[in-house]
Design a protein around this motif. Structure first.
Motif, PDB file in Angstrom:
ATOM      1  N   SER A 127       0.828  -1.205   0.000  1.00  0.00           N
ATOM      2  CA  SER A 127       0.000   0.000   0.000  1.00  0.00           C
ATOM      3  C   SER A 127       0.864   1.257   0.000  1.00  0.00           C
ATOM      4  N   VAL A 128       1.887   1.277   0.839  1.00  0.00           N
ATOM      5  CA  VAL A 128       2.758   2.456   0.911  1.00  0.00           C
ATOM      6  C   VAL A 128       3.506   2.660  -0.406  1.00  0.00           C
ATOM      7  N   LEU A 129       4.042   1.583  -0.966  1.00  0.00           N
ATOM      8  CA  LEU A 129       4.790   1.710  -2.218  1.00  0.00           C
ATOM      9  C   LEU A 129       3.890   2.146  -3.371  1.00  0.00           C
ATOM     10  N   SER A 130       2.661   1.644  -3.405  1.00  0.00           N
ATOM     11  CA  SER A 130       1.738   2.062  -4.463  1.00  0.00           C
ATOM     12  C   SER A 130       1.393   3.536  -4.323  1.00  0.00           C
ATOM     13  N   GLY A 131       1.187   3.990  -3.090  1.00  0.00           N
ATOM     14  CA  GLY A 131       0.923   5.410  -2.883  1.00  0.00           C
ATOM     15  C   GLY A 131       2.095   6.282  -3.274  1.00  0.00           C
ATOM     16  N   ILE A 137       4.619   9.628  -9.918  1.00  0.00           N
ATOM     17  CA  ILE A 137       4.139   9.846 -11.294  1.00  0.00           C
ATOM     18  C   ILE A 137       3.442  11.197 -11.403  1.00  0.00           C
ATOM     19  N   LEU A 138       2.683  11.559 -10.372  1.00  0.00           N
ATOM     20  CA  LEU A 138       1.995  12.853 -10.388  1.00  0.00           C
ATOM     21  C   LEU A 138       2.987  14.004 -10.418  1.00  0.00           C
ATOM     22  N   GLY A 151       0.484  12.503 -23.834  1.00  0.00           N
ATOM     23  CA  GLY A 151       0.199  11.363 -22.950  1.00  0.00           C
ATOM     24  C   GLY A 151      -0.509  11.745 -21.675  1.00  0.00           C
ATOM     25  N   ALA A 152      -1.326  12.774 -21.704  1.00  0.00           N
ATOM     26  CA  ALA A 152      -2.003  13.229 -20.484  1.00  0.00           C
ATOM     27  C   ALA A 152      -2.979  12.176 -19.976  1.00  0.00           C
ATOM     28  N   ARG A 153      -3.683  11.535 -20.903  1.00  0.00           N
ATOM     29  CA  ARG A 153      -4.663  10.540 -20.471  1.00  0.00           C
ATOM     30  C   ARG A 153      -3.983   9.348 -19.813  1.00  0.00           C
ATOM     31  N   LEU A 154      -2.895   8.864 -20.411  1.00  0.00           N
ATOM     32  CA  LEU A 154      -2.171   7.743 -19.815  1.00  0.00           C
ATOM     33  C   LEU A 154      -1.596   8.127 -18.449  1.00  0.00           C
ATOM     34  N   TRP A 155      -1.095   9.354 -18.333  1.00  0.00           N
ATOM     35  CA  TRP A 155      -0.557   9.839 -17.059  1.00  0.00           C
ATOM     36  C   TRP A 155      -1.627   9.827 -15.971  1.00  0.00           C
TER      37      TRP A 155
END
Length: 266
Positions: A127-131, A137-138, A151-155
């Motif tokens: 959970s921590v790593l996914s967050g 990425i954000l 690539g805005a949609r993929l982002w």
């Protein structure tokens, strides 16, 4: 009743459980015999009692026993609940006594405790790593807006996907934490007397009140020492003597067992 009064009544009824709403809002029925009324009341009381037992079980397994120990998250309260369990049941400080209790636990049970904790650790770490991946990425997209033109949609999908994974792993960690807590509670239930013997108290107290007083004194001494706790733990007690037994051969020999003190003269 006025409209505000009716609204207040409706709001209070909405907070009741289904069983209680049924009992409060059920339409009046024609007079019936005492047996019918007693049977209906028993059904309603059984429903209310079952719901109350569910609430009590949740309070016992998902919340600590004191309001000042409640944490803002459900996962934190589950962990705090089994941390507080030894103190609530036996007067034992779990933080001070757990490292010592581990040495008294059977090997197979210790492995089961470690397995339960490993499962919880995996879900929480995922959970921590996914967050963190979602945040990374954000931030990377915000710092390099030129790359988002095509690539805005993929982002956005990647950010949302990792956020969803973080939430799912967090939810999955809760039952793992409860299972780990159950094993920890069982360790205190099953092996506290063995720990007491290892600490020098060969005889377990005969009552729950005496046991609680003993563990509270031992916990304070381990946390604060003799000078800091203001009181000394009770003196050590020797182990109980082994049972005395005798047998004779042949079987028809009469044996007489006498215990006492003999005082000789010089």
């Amino acid at each position: 009743a006025t409209p505000p009064e009716r609204a207040g009544v409706a709001e209070q009824l909405s907070k009741l459980s289904p069983a209680l709403r049924l009992a409060v809002t059920a339409p009046a029925s024609p007079p019936r015999g005492a047996e019918d009324v007693s049977e209906e009341w028993k059904k309603v009381s059984d429903r209310v009692l079952n719901e109350w037992n569910v609430v009590k079980r949740r309070l016992n397994t998902e919340f600590p026993g004191r309001a000042d120990l409640v944490l803002p998250t459900r996962l934190g309260n589950i962990i705090r609940s089994f941390e507080y369990y030894p103190d609530r049941e036996y007067g034992m400080d779990s933080i001070a006594l757990w490292p010592r209790l581990v040495a008294s636990i059977d090997k197979d049970y210790a492995v089961a405790v470690d397995d339960a904790k490993t499962s919880f650790d995996f879900m929480l770490n995922a959970s921590v790593l996914s967050g963190l991946m979602s945040v990374a990425i954000l931030v990377a997209g915000l710092l390099n807006p030129a790359a988002l033109v095509s690539g805005a949609r993929l982002w956005a999908v990647e950010v949302g996907l990792f956020l969803l994974l973080a939430y799912c792993f967090y939810r999955l960690s809760m039952p793992r934490a409860a299972a780990w807590g159950g094993m920890v509670k069982g360790a205190f239930d099953l092996y506290r007397n063995k720990l007491l013997e290892a600490l020098g108290y060969g005889r377990a107290p005969g009552t729950r009140k005496a046991e609680r007083a003993l563990w509270e004194a031992v916990s304070l001494q381990m946390l604060l020492g003799d000078s800091g706790s203001g009181q000394r733990a009770p003196d050590y007690s020797p182990p109980a003597p082994p049972p005395v037994s005798a047998c004779g051969s042949p079987a028809d020999v009469t044996l007489e067992l006498t215990r006492g003190f003999w005082r000789g003269q010089r």
